[in-house]
Scaffold this active site. Structure first.
Site, short mmCIF file in Angstrom:
data_model
loop_
_atom_site.label_atom_id
_atom_site.label_comp_id
_atom_site.label_asym_id
_atom_site.label_seq_id
_atom_site.Cartn_x
_atom_site.Cartn_y
_atom_site.Cartn_z
N LYS A 63 2.17 2.55 -5.07
CA LYS A 63 2.95 2.19 -6.26
C LYS A 63 2.19 2.53 -7.54
CE LYS A 63 3.12 -2.10 -4.71
NZ LYS A 63 2.73 -2.02 -3.31
N ASP A 106 0.81 -1.22 0.00
CA ASP A 106 0.00 0.00 0.00
C ASP A 106 0.84 1.27 0.00
OD1 ASP A 106 -2.29 -1.68 0.28
OD2 ASP A 106 -1.83 -1.82 2.41
N GLY A 139 -4.16 -4.07 -4.13
CA GLY A 139 -5.11 -3.00 -4.42
C GLY A 139 -4.33 -1.80 -4.89
N HIS A 140 -4.51 -1.41 -6.14
CA HIS A 140 -3.76 -0.29 -6.69
C HIS A 140 -4.73 0.81 -7.11
CE1 HIS A 140 -0.28 -3.24 -7.80
NE2 HIS A 140 -0.33 -2.96 -6.52
N GLN A 173 2.01 -5.96 -3.53
CA GLN A 173 2.39 -6.03 -2.10
C GLN A 173 3.73 -5.30 -1.89
OE1 GLN A 173 1.38 -9.41 -3.50
NE2 GLN A 173 -0.60 -8.52 -3.09
P1 IMP Z 1 -2.48 -12.75 1.63
O1 IMP Z 1 -1.62 -12.14 0.59
O2 IMP Z 1 -3.95 -12.52 1.37
O3 IMP Z 1 -2.15 -14.18 1.86
O4 IMP Z 1 -2.17 -11.99 3.01
C1 IMP Z 1 -0.92 -12.10 3.67
C2 IMP Z 1 -0.56 -10.78 4.34
O5 IMP Z 1 -0.23 -9.84 3.33
C3 IMP Z 1 -1.68 -10.14 5.15
O6 IMP Z 1 -1.11 -9.45 6.25
C4 IMP Z 1 -2.30 -9.15 4.19
O7 IMP Z 1 -2.95 -8.10 4.86
C5 IMP Z 1 -1.06 -8.69 3.46
N1 IMP Z 1 -1.33 -8.22 2.11
C6 IMP Z 1 -1.57 -8.94 1.01
N2 IMP Z 1 -1.71 -8.15 -0.05
C7 IMP Z 1 -1.52 -6.89 0.37
C8 IMP Z 1 -1.50 -5.63 -0.29
O8 IMP Z 1 -1.65 -5.50 -1.51
N3 IMP Z 1 -1.27 -4.55 0.51
C9 IMP Z 1 -1.03 -4.66 1.84
N4 IMP Z 1 -1.03 -5.81 2.48
C10 IMP Z 1 -1.27 -6.93 1.75
#
Ligand code: IMP
Length: 432
Positions: A16, A13, A40-41, A226
């Site tokens: 980017k 977040d 989420g972009h 991420q």
């Molecule tokens: P997962 O990717 O859904 O398996 O989540 C694993 C961890 O990564 C969790 O703490 C999510 O909140 C975090 N996470 C996954 N995708 C994002 C992102 O795009 N932004 C921020 N945190 C993320």
């Protein structure tokens, strides 16, 4: 040879999307190489706001060819929904998008597995089936690739084999087995065959496509999803995502060798946020009237995908220096600087106290990091609204000092400073 990577240096977040959008003019291809619709972009163009989670942000620019490469996990209903919403907004994308036949497919049983089998509660995942889908990829027996959606009889045989196993696992591990969801082969087969047909014109060998693009001297922009601290290997395990979010994921996640990268841009917020569980030394837990809540409100720090309030804290220079080193960054960008306007003082974490000792490096081990107490340096804040600043000289001296301080601590130049969500709200001067 010309390939750029935009990568987040914190826990995701970092905004980017704005940098990718900014760089789109200089590139021909934009590539997602990791993650799925857990990302989420957001991109803001004046009154228009686009929130994408599976499609690369660069697709919003009509000259760009977009690629969802093999390292991504694809949830077809979400992909089709995003395509439809862009077409509705007047942005034609289908003839500019290529999806790797080798990317893995998320099925509803992956989502159920994550929710019912504890991953969501234990790690604070997004509940999008990301972890279970990547597990199936690595475990092989249950993994299904996008290309397999195009062969109905083959797909039926695979699902007939896999789904009973999945039903058993979900029921066995569910907290309430009698209420555990049960998946039907016929229904999923019909749905996924139909979605596969819709995606058919876009499904291809994206590795070859990218190599051809390089041969034709096209410029490629890799859009990491991420943040680096969520990288499966180098992040704060186990509180990470299941893919390689660092640029190291580009080679395996797209087939483009790392040596093709000529510019790696690390994106960091002027403070830190984190969604989900896991250690966060600089977290501000200072109540409803505290600075943490103020930053959350001003920075609109709520998840794009899940809507969850993000955890908020001061800038952690050790964390960003660590990520920037592993990512191989040439430069960094400082985002959301405007959110800090009006604070009397701003703190920056410059060291940790760990087991009675002072250390000046990041610990990526989740257990060790949880024991670290931040050591801060305090800088003077600024009162002025900086959202209209367009060049370095427009910034109050305290804001310039703050950015210079971060640049010095990380040891890299700051090439972009963002002072608002709109693409116009950007300062391009180099600091450092
Ligand atoms: P997962 O990717 O859904 O398996 O989540 C694993 C961890 O990564 C969790 O703490 C999510 O909140 C975090 N996470 C996954 N995708 C994002 C992102 O795009 N932004 C921020 N945190 C993320």
């Amino acid at each position: 040879m010309s390939a750029t990577c935009v990568v987040g240096l914190q826990w995701g977040d970092e905004a980017k999307g704005k940098i990718v959008d900014f760089l789109s003019d200089e590139h021909d291809y934009v590539v997602r190489y990791n993650g799925g619709n857990n990302a989420g972009h957001t991109v803001v163009w004046g009154e228009r706001r686009f929130a994408l989670s599976l499609l690369p942000t660069g697709i919003l620019r009509s000259h760009m060819r977009a690629v969802i490469a093999n390292g991504v996990v694809v949830y077809p209903p979400k992909l089709l929904e995003e395509l439809a919403s862009l077409e509705k907004a007047g942005i034609q994308v289908k003839d500019r998008l290529s999806i790797s036949a080798q990317a893995h497919v998320i099925f509803p049983y992956h989502i159920a597995e994550e929710v019912e089998c504890g991953g969501k509660a234990a790690i604070g995942t997004t509940g999008r089936g990301i972890g279970p889908c990547y597990s199936d990829k690595v475990n092989r027996a249950n993994g299904i690739r996008v290309g397999e959606l195009l062969h109905p009889e083959h797909l039926k045989a695979r699902l007939t084999d896999i789904i009973p196993r999945k039903n058993k696992i979900i029921k066995a591990l569910s907290a309430d087995p009698d209420k555990a969801p049960v998946f039907e082969v016929e229904k999923l087969w019909a749905d996924y065959c139909q979605m596969g047909e819709q995606l058919r014109p876009m499904i291809t060998n994206t590795t070859m496509l990218l190599h051809e693009a390089l041969q034709n001297r096209k410029k490629i922009l890799f859009e990491a999803a991420q943040g680096s601290l969520l990288d499966i290997d180098h992040g704060t395990f186990p509180y990470v995502t299941s893919s390689h979010s660092l640029p190291s994921g580009i080679w395996s996640g797209s087939g483009v060798p790392a040596r093709q990268l000529t510019r790696i841009i690390g994106v960091a917020k002027a403070y830190t946020t984190r969604v989900g569980s896991g250690p966060f030394p600089t977290e501000l837990n200072d109540g409803p009237d505290g600075i943490g809540e103020r930053i959350r409100k001003v920075g609109r720090e709520y998840g794009t995908v899940t809507g969850r309030p993000r955890r908020v804290g001061w800038f952690d220079a050790l964390a960003v220096r660590y990520s920037a080193a592993i990512a191989g960054c040439d430069e960094i960008t400082i985002m959301l600087l405007d959110v800090l306007s009006g604070l009397e003082e701003i703190k920056v974490c410059v060291g940790y106290e760990y087991e009675g000792k002072k250390i000046n490096y990041f610990l990526n081990d989740g257990v060790e990091l949880a024991k670290c107490k931040p050591i801060y340096e305090t800088l003077q804040g600024w009162k002025e609204d900086i959202s209209k600043a367009r060049k370095l000289e427009d910034l109050p001296v305290q804001a310039r000092r703050y950015v210079q301080f971060l640049s010095d601590l990380i040891g890299l130049p700051v090439s972009v400073i963002s002072v608002g969500p709109d693409r116009e709200q950007t300062i391009l001067n180099k600091i450092g």
